[in-house]
Design a protein around this motif. Structure first.
Motif, PDB file in Angstrom:
ATOM      1  N   ARG A   1      -5.166   8.861 -10.961  1.00 31.35           N
ATOM      2  CA  ARG A   1      -4.916  10.042 -11.787  1.00 31.35           C
ATOM      3  C   ARG A   1      -4.385   9.642 -13.153  1.00 31.35           C
ATOM      4  O   ARG A   1      -3.758   8.592 -13.317  1.00 31.35           O
ATOM      5  N   ALA A   2      -4.611  10.515 -14.126  1.00 23.90           N
ATOM      6  CA  ALA A   2      -4.135  10.260 -15.485  1.00 23.90           C
ATOM      7  C   ALA A   2      -2.602  10.346 -15.541  1.00 23.90           C
ATOM      8  O   ALA A   2      -2.010  11.199 -14.867  1.00 23.90           O
ATOM      9  N   PRO A   3      -1.969   9.472 -16.306  1.00 24.58           N
ATOM     10  CA  PRO A   3      -2.581   8.332 -17.006  1.00 24.58           C
ATOM     11  C   PRO A   3      -2.900   7.210 -16.027  1.00 24.58           C
ATOM     12  O   PRO A   3      -2.036   6.811 -15.246  1.00 24.58           O
TER      13      PRO A   3
ATOM     14  N   GLY B   1     -14.267   6.216  -9.187  1.00 26.30           N
ATOM     15  CA  GLY B   1     -14.473   7.565  -8.694  1.00 26.30           C
ATOM     16  C   GLY B   1     -14.297   7.727  -7.199  1.00 26.30           C
ATOM     17  O   GLY B   1     -14.672   8.767  -6.639  1.00 26.30           O
ATOM     18  N   ALA B   2     -13.683   6.751  -6.534  1.00 28.99           N
ATOM     19  CA  ALA B   2     -13.572   6.785  -5.075  1.00 28.99           C
ATOM     20  C   ALA B   2     -12.593   7.844  -4.567  1.00 28.99           C
ATOM     21  O   ALA B   2     -12.628   8.223  -3.403  1.00 28.99           O
ATOM     22  N   GLY B   3     -11.715   8.310  -5.449  1.00 29.23           N
ATOM     23  CA  GLY B   3     -10.693   9.259  -5.020  1.00 29.23           C
ATOM     24  C   GLY B   3      -9.394   8.589  -4.621  1.00 29.23           C
ATOM     25  O   GLY B   3      -8.433   9.242  -4.227  1.00 29.23           O
ATOM     26  N   PHE B   4      -9.350   7.278  -4.715  1.00 28.04           N
ATOM     27  CA  PHE B   4      -8.162   6.470  -4.429  1.00 28.04           C
ATOM     28  C   PHE B   4      -8.366   5.136  -5.130  1.00 28.04           C
ATOM     29  O   PHE B   4      -9.462   4.839  -5.612  1.00 28.04           O
ATOM     30  N   GLY B   5      -7.327   4.333  -5.171  1.00 29.64           N
ATOM     31  CA  GLY B   5      -7.449   3.013  -5.781  1.00 29.64           C
ATOM     32  C   GLY B   5      -6.938   1.928  -4.860  1.00 29.64           C
ATOM     33  O   GLY B   5      -5.807   2.012  -4.371  1.00 29.64           O
TER      34      GLY B   5
ATOM     35  N   CYS C   1       0.843  -1.194   0.000  1.00 25.24           N
ATOM     36  CA  CYS C   1       0.000   0.000   0.000  1.00 25.24           C
ATOM     37  C   CYS C   1       0.879   1.246   0.000  1.00 25.24           C
ATOM     38  O   CYS C   1       1.817   1.339   0.787  1.00 25.24           O
ATOM     39  N   GLY C   2       0.570   2.169  -0.901  1.00 21.52           N
ATOM     40  CA  GLY C   2       1.350   3.384  -1.018  1.00 21.52           C
ATOM     41  C   GLY C   2       2.636   3.211  -1.795  1.00 21.52           C
ATOM     42  O   GLY C   2       3.538   4.056  -1.685  1.00 21.52           O
ATOM     43  N   ILE C   3       2.740   2.146  -2.583  1.00 24.42           N
ATOM     44  CA  ILE C   3       3.975   1.843  -3.316  1.00 24.42           C
ATOM     45  C   ILE C   3       3.814   2.055  -4.816  1.00 24.42           C
ATOM     46  O   ILE C   3       4.576   2.798  -5.449  1.00 24.42           O
ATOM     47  N   PHE C   4       2.834   1.420  -5.422  1.00 23.30           N
ATOM     48  CA  PHE C   4       2.753   1.337  -6.877  1.00 23.30           C
ATOM     49  C   PHE C   4       2.673   2.698  -7.560  1.00 23.30           C
ATOM     50  O   PHE C   4       3.092   2.847  -8.712  1.00 23.30           O
ATOM     51  N   GLY C   5       2.141   3.700  -6.864  1.00 26.58           N
ATOM     52  CA  GLY C   5       2.028   5.025  -7.466  1.00 26.58           C
ATOM     53  C   GLY C   5       3.317   5.810  -7.472  1.00 26.58           C
ATOM     54  O   GLY C   5       3.373   6.911  -8.024  1.00 26.58           O
TER      55      GLY C   5
END
Length: 208
Positions: free
Chosen positions: A155-157, A181-185, A120-124
């Motif tokens: 967020r895009a992309p 549309g949750a604002g997070f994934g 969690c908090g890694i892939f981005g």
């Protein structure tokens, strides 16, 4: 300017923040994964664990808390200290917090493959190459039937669908995804393959 990952946790204390809402979802998914784990000991790995608010928030009230042995790996000493303090205060003596670079696979020797892996908090925060390398390594960290809980912003992309595809190409079966549309994934995948032997000399990623 480098991110202050200790200060970053402050948004968790804002009830309406995206991080706080994401945390509630992750804790719910952790509870479901523990419910689904087979009888007996449950091994848990948390990569870049931060202050451990996800697992350490979900575990104390769960009926299978005594079955869990967990290893949290975190680079920031302030966050690691906070996680240790929470584990101690909640009586979770079986939760080990290791201070170090969570990208290095040798930290998971002796506990991988695990029944629950948190990324969690890694892939981005990864390049595409590091993201694919990390996903490939998940088949060394997860036991057959184990659950991987991961996060990635939308967020895009939007890479969320591609991450799902890369995981599914590696033998991870989609279990649950947060709404776009949750604002997070947040994603939950179950590993259906056979775990590969852990390569203790691998670096999975470098944060960007």
């Amino acid at each position: 300017m480098d991110t202050d990952w200790h200060a970053w946790h402050g948004d968790y204390d804002q009830p309406d923040s995206a991080l706080a809402r994401r945390l509630a979802v992750i804790r719910e998914r952790i509870g479901e994964a523990l419910d689904a784990a087979p009888p007996g000991p449950i091994r848990v790995i948390s990569v870049c664990a931060g202050q451990g608010r996800d697992l350490l928030g979900a575990l104390p009230g769960h009926p299978r808390r005594a079955d869990v042995t967990a290893r949290l790996v975190e680079l920031d000493p302030r966050n690691a200290a906070a996680a240790r303090r929470t584990a101690r205060e909640t009586g979770l003596d079986q939760v080990e917090v290791r201070l170090g670079d969570a990208a290095l696979t040798w930290y998971y020797a002796g506990i991988a493959p695990a029944h629950l892996v948190l990324m969690c908090g890694i892939f981005g925060n990864l390049s595409h190459a590091d993201l694919q390398r990390t996903i490939a390594t998940c088949s060394q960290l997860c036991a057959t039937g184990g659950t991987l809980i991961w996060t990635r912003h939308r967020r895009a992309p939007d890479m969320f669908p591609r991450v799902c595809q890369w995981l599914e190409d590696r033998g991870f079966e989609r279990q649950w995804l947060s709404e776009p549309g949750a604002g997070f994934g947040v994603g939950t995948h179950r590993f259906t393959g056979t775990p590969e032997p852990l390569d203790p000399d691998r670096r999975m990623f470098t944060f960007h």
